[in-house]
Design a protein around this motif. Structure first.
Motif, mmCIF file in Angstrom:
data_model
loop_
_atom_site.group_PDB
_atom_site.id
_atom_site.type_symbol
_atom_site.label_atom_id
_atom_site.label_comp_id
_atom_site.label_asym_id
_atom_site.label_seq_id
_atom_site.Cartn_x
_atom_site.Cartn_y
_atom_site.Cartn_z
ATOM 1 N N ALA A 50 72.958 33.720 16.839
ATOM 2 C CA ALA A 50 72.912 32.638 15.795
ATOM 3 C C ALA A 50 73.983 32.547 14.826
ATOM 4 N N SER A 51 75.041 33.679 15.121
ATOM 5 C CA SER A 51 76.073 33.572 14.210
ATOM 6 C C SER A 51 77.131 33.005 14.677
ATOM 7 N N GLU A 52 78.319 32.937 13.998
ATOM 8 C CA GLU A 52 79.504 32.270 14.530
ATOM 9 C C GLU A 52 80.106 32.797 15.423
ATOM 10 N N GLY A 53 79.913 33.986 15.627
ATOM 11 C CA GLY A 53 80.485 34.658 16.757
ATOM 12 C C GLY A 53 80.130 34.390 18.238
ATOM 13 N N ALA A 54 78.961 33.661 18.257
ATOM 14 C CA ALA A 54 78.563 33.313 19.393
ATOM 15 C C ALA A 54 78.502 31.764 19.372
ATOM 16 N N ASP A 55 79.269 30.959 18.586
ATOM 17 C CA ASP A 55 79.302 29.778 18.652
ATOM 18 C C ASP A 55 79.925 28.996 19.827
ATOM 19 N N VAL A 56 80.519 29.614 20.861
ATOM 20 C CA VAL A 56 80.684 29.160 22.228
ATOM 21 C C VAL A 56 79.677 29.357 23.148
ATOM 22 N N CYS A 57 78.679 30.250 22.653
ATOM 23 C CA CYS A 57 77.547 30.794 23.702
ATOM 24 C C CYS A 57 76.649 29.665 23.711
ATOM 25 N N SER A 58 76.288 28.923 24.787
ATOM 26 C CA SER A 58 75.544 27.894 25.155
ATOM 27 C C SER A 58 75.085 28.118 26.693
ATOM 28 N N GLY A 59 73.827 27.949 26.920
ATOM 29 C CA GLY A 59 73.121 28.133 28.203
ATOM 30 C C GLY A 59 73.082 29.480 28.918
ATOM 31 N N ALA A 60 73.224 30.625 27.922
ATOM 32 C CA ALA A 60 73.315 31.919 28.312
ATOM 33 C C ALA A 60 71.981 32.282 28.341
ATOM 34 N N VAL A 61 71.805 33.676 29.309
ATOM 35 C CA VAL A 61 70.535 34.314 29.565
ATOM 36 C C VAL A 61 70.998 35.658 29.001
ATOM 37 N N LEU A 62 70.469 36.269 27.856
ATOM 38 C CA LEU A 62 70.921 37.596 27.595
ATOM 39 C C LEU A 62 69.569 38.304 27.676
ATOM 40 N N LEU A 63 69.934 39.446 28.555
ATOM 41 C CA LEU A 63 69.020 40.477 28.847
ATOM 42 C C LEU A 63 68.964 41.623 27.834
ATOM 43 N N VAL A 64 68.016 42.038 27.522
ATOM 44 C CA VAL A 64 67.675 42.976 26.424
ATOM 45 C C VAL A 64 66.924 44.062 27.081
ATOM 46 N N ASP A 65 67.337 44.753 27.853
ATOM 47 C CA ASP A 65 66.379 45.602 28.568
ATOM 48 C C ASP A 65 67.148 46.967 29.017
ATOM 49 N N GLY A 66 67.936 47.579 28.386
ATOM 50 C CA GLY A 66 68.511 48.709 28.639
ATOM 51 C C GLY A 66 69.342 48.821 30.008
ATOM 52 N N GLY A 67 69.270 47.868 30.865
ATOM 53 C CA GLY A 67 70.027 48.035 32.074
ATOM 54 C C GLY A 67 69.000 48.149 33.375
ATOM 55 N N MET A 68 67.623 47.797 32.870
ATOM 56 C CA MET A 68 66.640 48.067 33.854
ATOM 57 C C MET A 68 66.716 47.189 34.780
#
Length: 99
Positions: free
Chosen positions: A69-87
């Motif tokens: 949601a931040s400005e740091g990700a303003d060009v991130c779109s269509g991304a799938v972000l895994l938050v699984d610790g590398g599982m």
């Protein structure tokens, strides 16, 4: 796929679309318990340990959402972000953690 379709279709209107896929997150992702059992009473000792060495928390997922949601990700779109610790990265065929 929906996030990618929305990213392409709505991107020209300034809309970003991303997906967060949490893995096993303590305390409520893998446990079935009676109402009234406190979150700190959840036993995660039988859970597989992710490659990063610890079970994820709700704060880890929230941090990913804040980043997207931040400005740091303003060009991130269509991304799938895994938050699984590398599982997912550490899984063998058949769905068992690699050793």
């Amino acid at each position: 796929m929906l996030a990618r379709m929305l990213a392409v279709g709505c991107g020209p209107r300034g809309v970003r679309s991303n997906v967060i896929c949490p893995g096993d997150i303590a305390p409520r992702m893998r446990d079935l318990r009676l109402p009234g059992v406190a979150d700190d009473q959840v036993d995660t000792s039988g859970w597989p340990v992710p490659p990063v060495g610890r079970i994820g928390s709700a704060g880890d997922v929230a941090s990913a959402a804040v980043f997207l949601a931040s400005e740091g990700a303003d060009v991130c779109s269509g991304a799938v972000l895994l938050v699984d610790g590398g599982m997912l990265a550490g899984m063998r065929n058949g769905g068992r953690p690699a050793s």
